[in-house]
Design a protein around this motif. Structure first.
Motif, PDB file in Angstrom:
ATOM      1  N   SER A   3       8.005 -11.878   2.804  1.00  0.00           N
ATOM      2  CA  SER A   3       6.648 -12.417   2.810  1.00  0.00           C
ATOM      3  C   SER A   3       5.644 -11.388   2.298  1.00  0.00           C
ATOM      4  N   ALA A   4       5.832 -10.137   2.714  1.00  0.00           N
ATOM      5  CA  ALA A   4       4.931  -9.077   2.266  1.00  0.00           C
ATOM      6  C   ALA A   4       5.003  -8.894   0.759  1.00  0.00           C
ATOM      7  N   ALA A   5       6.223  -8.918   0.210  1.00  0.00           N
ATOM      8  CA  ALA A   5       6.387  -8.752  -1.231  1.00  0.00           C
ATOM      9  C   ALA A   5       5.720  -9.896  -1.992  1.00  0.00           C
ATOM     10  N   ASP A   6       5.910 -11.114  -1.503  1.00  0.00           N
ATOM     11  CA  ASP A   6       5.283 -12.266  -2.159  1.00  0.00           C
ATOM     12  C   ASP A   6       3.772 -12.149  -2.171  1.00  0.00           C
ATOM     13  N   ARG A   7       3.246 -11.607  -1.101  1.00  0.00           N
ATOM     14  CA  ARG A   7       1.787 -11.535  -0.952  1.00  0.00           C
ATOM     15  C   ARG A   7       1.175 -10.334  -1.672  1.00  0.00           C
ATOM     16  N   LEU A   8       1.850  -9.182  -1.605  1.00  0.00           N
ATOM     17  CA  LEU A   8       1.230  -7.943  -2.065  1.00  0.00           C
ATOM     18  C   LEU A   8       1.629  -7.508  -3.470  1.00  0.00           C
ATOM     19  N   ARG A  26      -6.141   0.111   1.395  1.00  0.00           N
ATOM     20  CA  ARG A  26      -7.370  -0.632   1.736  1.00  0.00           C
ATOM     21  C   ARG A  26      -7.527  -1.873   0.857  1.00  0.00           C
ATOM     22  N   ARG A  27      -7.256  -1.724  -0.418  1.00  0.00           N
ATOM     23  CA  ARG A  27      -7.404  -2.857  -1.337  1.00  0.00           C
ATOM     24  C   ARG A  27      -6.323  -3.920  -1.135  1.00  0.00           C
ATOM     25  N   LEU A  28      -5.242  -3.529  -0.483  1.00  0.00           N
ATOM     26  CA  LEU A  28      -4.188  -4.496  -0.165  1.00  0.00           C
ATOM     27  C   LEU A  28      -4.371  -5.117   1.215  1.00  0.00           C
ATOM     28  N   GLY A  29      -5.469  -4.788   1.870  1.00  0.00           N
ATOM     29  CA  GLY A  29      -5.790  -5.423   3.141  1.00  0.00           C
ATOM     30  C   GLY A  29      -5.283  -4.698   4.375  1.00  0.00           C
ATOM     31  N   LEU A  30      -4.783  -3.474   4.220  1.00  0.00           N
ATOM     32  CA  LEU A  30      -4.347  -2.682   5.359  1.00  0.00           C
ATOM     33  C   LEU A  30      -5.512  -1.817   5.844  1.00  0.00           C
ATOM     34  N   ARG A  31      -5.478  -1.464   7.109  1.00  0.00           N
ATOM     35  CA  ARG A  31      -6.591  -0.705   7.688  1.00  0.00           C
ATOM     36  C   ARG A  31      -6.349   0.792   7.557  1.00  0.00           C
ATOM     37  N   VAL A  32      -7.272   1.461   6.882  1.00  0.00           N
ATOM     38  CA  VAL A  32      -7.229   2.900   6.684  1.00  0.00           C
ATOM     39  C   VAL A  32      -8.638   3.434   6.921  1.00  0.00           C
ATOM     40  N   PRO A  33      -8.798   4.548   7.646  1.00  0.00           N
ATOM     41  CA  PRO A  33     -10.139   5.099   7.827  1.00  0.00           C
ATOM     42  C   PRO A  33     -10.810   5.373   6.481  1.00  0.00           C
ATOM     43  N   ARG A  34     -12.107   5.151   6.428  1.00  0.00           N
ATOM     44  CA  ARG A  34     -12.867   5.382   5.198  1.00  0.00           C
ATOM     45  C   ARG A  34     -12.743   6.835   4.761  1.00  0.00           C
ATOM     46  N   ALA A  87       3.976  -5.949  10.368  1.00  0.00           N
ATOM     47  CA  ALA A  87       5.008  -4.917  10.217  1.00  0.00           C
ATOM     48  C   ALA A  87       5.600  -4.948   8.810  1.00  0.00           C
ATOM     49  N   GLY A  88       5.827  -6.148   8.286  1.00  0.00           N
ATOM     50  CA  GLY A  88       6.377  -6.282   6.945  1.00  0.00           C
ATOM     51  C   GLY A  88       5.455  -5.724   5.882  1.00  0.00           C
ATOM     52  N   ARG A  89       4.160  -5.980   6.011  1.00  0.00           N
ATOM     53  CA  ARG A  89       3.200  -5.469   5.024  1.00  0.00           C
ATOM     54  C   ARG A  89       3.174  -3.940   5.031  1.00  0.00           C
ATOM     55  N   ILE A  90       3.224  -3.354   6.223  1.00  0.00           N
ATOM     56  CA  ILE A  90       3.165  -1.892   6.309  1.00  0.00           C
ATOM     57  C   ILE A  90       4.453  -1.257   5.798  1.00  0.00           C
ATOM     58  N   VAL A  91       5.607  -1.807   6.176  1.00  0.00           N
ATOM     59  CA  VAL A  91       6.878  -1.248   5.689  1.00  0.00           C
ATOM     60  C   VAL A  91       6.967  -1.403   4.171  1.00  0.00           C
ATOM     61  N   TRP A  92       6.563  -2.561   3.658  1.00  0.00           N
ATOM     62  CA  TRP A  92       6.586  -2.754   2.198  1.00  0.00           C
ATOM     63  C   TRP A  92       5.686  -1.735   1.512  1.00  0.00           C
ATOM     64  N   PHE A  93       4.499  -1.524   2.046  1.00  0.00           N
ATOM     65  CA  PHE A  93       3.585  -0.545   1.454  1.00  0.00           C
ATOM     66  C   PHE A  93       4.177   0.854   1.505  1.00  0.00           C
ATOM     67  N   ASP A  94       4.763   1.224   2.643  1.00  0.00           N
ATOM     68  CA  ASP A  94       5.371   2.542   2.752  1.00  0.00           C
ATOM     69  C   ASP A  94       6.524   2.706   1.764  1.00  0.00           C
ATOM     70  N   ALA A  95       7.277   1.646   1.535  1.00  0.00           N
ATOM     71  CA  ALA A  95       8.341   1.702   0.533  1.00  0.00           C
ATOM     72  C   ALA A  95       7.752   1.877  -0.867  1.00  0.00           C
ATOM     73  N   LEU A  96       6.648   1.216  -1.130  1.00  0.00           N
ATOM     74  CA  LEU A  96       6.000   1.324  -2.436  1.00  0.00           C
ATOM     75  C   LEU A  96       5.619   2.768  -2.741  1.00  0.00           C
ATOM     76  N   VAL A  97       5.028   3.449  -1.776  1.00  0.00           N
ATOM     77  CA  VAL A  97       4.550   4.818  -2.001  1.00  0.00           C
ATOM     78  C   VAL A  97       5.567   5.860  -1.536  1.00  0.00           C
TER      79      VAL A  97
END
Length: 254
Positions: A190-195, A57-65, A119-129
């Motif tokens: 791009s996702a890595a540069d941003r996130l 959520r803090r990285l700008g991805l949509r997650v239910p509250r 897609a890049g932001r989500i894959v990068w996030f999934d790789a992170l966790v």
């Protein structure tokens, strides 16, 4: 801290994925998907949901509250299914809830388009966790009003099941060959540069502060909940800087 609510009615089990969540109504009149403390890996699954959900959520991805849900085992007395009744009875106390997204549809890569940037932001996030549960077989994404929402992060951060080996486990590459968003040419650079620059000690301190102390007490090797919060943050900080170099399985699809 996460908002606290009390379950007032158990509506129905949700038989999806590897766990057995339930749909409940709470005293704030909200409807939530309940993740049981007494299911599967128990509280570690709930901790993973909080860390990953609040970080996303803090990285700008949509997650239910997310909310914490106080559950009285008495709600299970009238449940006819033995498995569900057992879960309700064994999960008295603090559980995890997430907003029920009315009208949402399961993500279908053949029916929906996703931009390379998203897609890049989500894959990068999934790789992170280290999320191993976002495959084309089980995307764990919902589409609602044209927006993509991420759900079910219990199968992440495998290192928290073996803290002595956490550093080595967290350093492993991420295999994205089965990722549900692979067909959309994820823009990882791009996702890595941003996130990546946003994953700081301060941000993770804010995220891990959302975990109830109750779910962190009694962990072998840690004297206090805050020590364990720091242990959750360290691998994520280390991975954020370089994980984009260690995402495999997307070659030829960029």
């Amino acid at each position: 801290m996460l908002k606290e609510v009390t379950a007032t009615r158990f509506i129905a089990p949700l038989r999806e994925g590897g766990s057995l969540p339930g749909l409940i109504e709470a005293d704030d009149l909200g409807t939530y998907v309940l993740k049981f403390a007494g299911a599967g890996q128990g509280r570690k699954t709930l901790v993973a949901e909080v860390v990953c959900g609040e970080l996303a959520r803090r990285l700008g991805l949509r997650v239910p509250r997310l909310v914490t849900v106080e559950l009285d085992p008495v709600l299970g007395l009238g449940e006819p299914e033995p498995e569900v009744q057992r879960l309700l009875k064994s999960s008295g106390g603090t559980n995890l809830g997430m907003d029920f997204l009315s009208g949402a549809l399961g993500f279908d890569p053949l029916a929906f388009e996703v931009s390379p940037e998203e897609a890049g932001r989500i894959v990068w996030f999934d790789a992170l966790v280290n999320n191993v549960d976002r495959s084309w077989r089980n995307p764990n994404m919902l589409r609602r009003r044209g927006e993509l929402w991420l759900i079910d992060h219990g199968a992440t951060m495998i290192w928290h099941h073996n803290w002595p080996g956490a550093a080595a486990s967290a350093a492993r590459p991420y295999d994205a060959s089965d990722h549900a968003l692979k067909p959309f040419a994820p823009d990882i650079a791009s996702a890595a540069d941003r996130l990546a620059p946003r994953v700081t000690e301060e941000l993770l301190a804010e995220v891990t502060a959302e975990i109830p102390d109750l779910w962190l007490t009694g962990e072998p090797g840690f004297d206090t909940p805050d020590e364990l919060r720091s242990a959750y943050a360290r691998p994520l900080i280390a991975r954020a800087a370089t994980v984009h170099h260690h995402i495999h399985g997307l070659e030829g699809d960029q």
